[in-house]
Design an enzyme around this catalytic site. Structure first.
Site, PDB file in Angstrom:
ATOM      1  N   ARG A 231      15.771  29.879 -49.123  1.00 11.46           N
ATOM      2  CA  ARG A 231      15.878  28.269 -48.953  1.00 11.46           C
ATOM      3  C   ARG A 231      16.818  28.920 -50.295  1.00 11.46           C
ATOM      4  NH1 ARG A 231      12.136  26.247 -51.531  1.00 11.46           N
ATOM      5  NH2 ARG A 231      12.629  26.394 -53.639  1.00 11.46           N
TER       6      ARG A 231
ATOM      7  N   TYR B 141      32.642   7.565 -39.247  1.00 11.19           N
ATOM      8  CA  TYR B 141      31.628   7.941 -37.742  1.00 11.19           C
ATOM      9  C   TYR B 141      30.159   7.433 -38.700  1.00 11.19           C
ATOM     10  CZ  TYR B 141      27.623  11.148 -36.845  1.00 11.19           C
ATOM     11  OH  TYR B 141      26.590  11.485 -35.937  1.00 11.19           O
TER      12      TYR B 141
ATOM     13  N   ASP C 291      36.249  13.537 -45.401  1.00 14.33           N
ATOM     14  CA  ASP C 291      35.637  14.610 -44.250  1.00 14.33           C
ATOM     15  C   ASP C 291      36.649  14.426 -43.845  1.00 14.33           C
ATOM     16  OD1 ASP C 291      34.522  15.053 -41.729  1.00 14.33           O
ATOM     17  OD2 ASP C 291      32.634  12.854 -42.580  1.00 14.33           O
TER      18      ASP C 291
ATOM     19  N   LYS D 126      30.739  20.346 -34.810  1.00 17.05           N
ATOM     20  CA  LYS D 126      32.167  20.373 -34.392  1.00 17.05           C
ATOM     21  C   LYS D 126      33.232  21.313 -34.313  1.00 17.05           C
ATOM     22  CE  LYS D 126      30.448  16.142 -33.690  1.00 17.05           C
ATOM     23  NZ  LYS D 126      28.858  16.128 -35.389  1.00 17.05           N
TER      24      LYS D 126
END
Length: 384
Positions: free
Chosen positions: A54, A107, A179, A204
């Site tokens: 982690r 978005y 973004d 993406k």
């Protein structure tokens, strides 16, 4: 020698940054370290800085170094999804009572995060047309800690002048978040234009093959990078080793894929402008797009996303989506295959009834890298 000094050329960095040959076998691709914990050389004696995946994992480290190099940043962090990255960023930058300026075209998941999640924590937000720096300035309050930008935006393909809005944010003592999912670092470098943080949905274009979900943050400032890394570890929504490996594979071909995406999208946008059933085409590569000059200044090319509005309203737009054959009806974007969707009923349904609601007659295309003549023929038959 640091990876960031290998080359100044993007295509070389994409292949080599973070991709150090394995010291044990000489493997030229970083291994998938599918491991949770690591043998320590005595109490507190971490081997290579690894103790628990982690906190850090060698495969994820390779990806994070690659992302930082491609965006020209000081620190890259990889997350389980784009929204996980956004959540970590907001909880690092903000406290209850703080304010954020968000775009009027964003978005749907980002809007939902602000409207339904972060607002319950006491964070305030307001909407501005980020294509207009004066509108951003007017939306800023004494409590504003961040200005959030998507350029090109999702799904209306709006363009924001990053350098101009960075100055507005800087004058107000706020951070500028960009973004960069639609453009990718190959087409646009927000940090070089004054942004403080870049956000990506790695799902993406960075992954590029519709087979992985991931997110990323890249910072211009090392101190902010350390703060984000602390919260990433504390909150735990990290990218897994196999997902990191898939994205690292994807970034190697990013430049050649984005060239083809952009070429195909340009041809398709041109065809759509001449189609009788199309009332408007939204693509920053078109000379009549209101953001064309800014996009030409800050982008290498105009990307693979095209939106258009259809004569006949919402039902006609839905029918176009349903009639497509090579364009797959589906959410997401940025894969090698072409996708078509109806934003109002799919990716942006959460924005219905808000200032970010999208037109019902809008269709969004993620133009893939297939033969463009086949794609043009498919759209022509779908439009009827």
């Amino acid at each position: 020698m640091s990876d960031r000094h290998i080359s100044q050329h993007f295509e070389t960095l994409a292949i080599h940054a973070g991709n150090t040959a394995d010291p044990l076998t000489g493997a030229v691709v970083p291994p998938i370290y599918q491991v949770s914990t690591y043998k320590q050389d005595g109490v507190g004696g971490l081997r290579g800085g690894y103790e628990y995946s982690r906190s850090a994992n060698p495969t994820r480290t390779a990806l994070e170094e690659n992302l930082a190099a491609l965006e020209g940043g000081r620190r890259g962090l990889a997350f389980a999804s784009g929204l996980a990255a956004e959540d970590c960023l907001l909880r690092t930058l903000l406290s209850p009572g703080d304010h954020v300026v968000i775009p009027n075209d964003a978005y749907g998941g980002t809007f939902r995060l602000f409207a339904k999640v972060v607002s319950r924590w006491g964070v305030e937000w307001s909407v501005a047309d980020t294509a207009d720096p004066a509108a951003v300035r007017a939306a800023i309050t004494p409590k504003t800690k961040a200005v959030w930008v998507e350029t090109p935006s999702n799904p209306l393909l709006g363009i924001t002048d990053i350098a101009a809005v960075a100055q507005v944010a800087r004058d107000a003592g706020a951070r500028l978040v960009v973004d960069n999912t639609f453009a990718t670092p190959y087409l646009q470098q927000p940090l070089a234009l004054g942004a403080d943080v870049v956000v990506h949905s790695l799902t993406k274009y960075m992954g590029g093959h519709s087979d992985v979900v991931g997110g990323a943050l890249i910072t211009a400032d090392e101190t902010l990078g350390e703060e984000l890394a602390y919260h990433q570890n504390a909150m735990g929504a990290v990218a897994g080793p196999f997902d990191s490996w898939l994205v690292l594979r994807g970034t190697k071909t990013l430049s050649v894929r984005m060239d083809r995406h952009s070429e195909n999208a340009t041809r398709i946008a041109d065809m759509l402008t001449r189609h009788a059933r199309v009332t408007r085409v939204l693509y920053p590569g078109l000379p009549d797009h209101p953001g064309h000059e800014v996009a030409a200044k800050q982008m290498r090319a105009f990307g693979g996303m095209v939106s258009f509005r259809v004569e006949g309203g919402e039902e006609a737009a839905v029918e176009v989506c349903n009639r497509a054959k090579i364009f797959t009806l589906g959410e997401s974007l940025g894969g090698v295959e072409s996708l078509i969707e109806h934003p109002g009923r799919m990716t942006h349904a959460s924005a219905a009834g808000s200032a970010l609601e999208v037109p019902g007659d809008l269709v969004r295309l993620s133009v893939g890298i297939e033969n463009v003549d086949d794609l043009l023929e498919d759209l022509q038959q779908a439009l009827g």
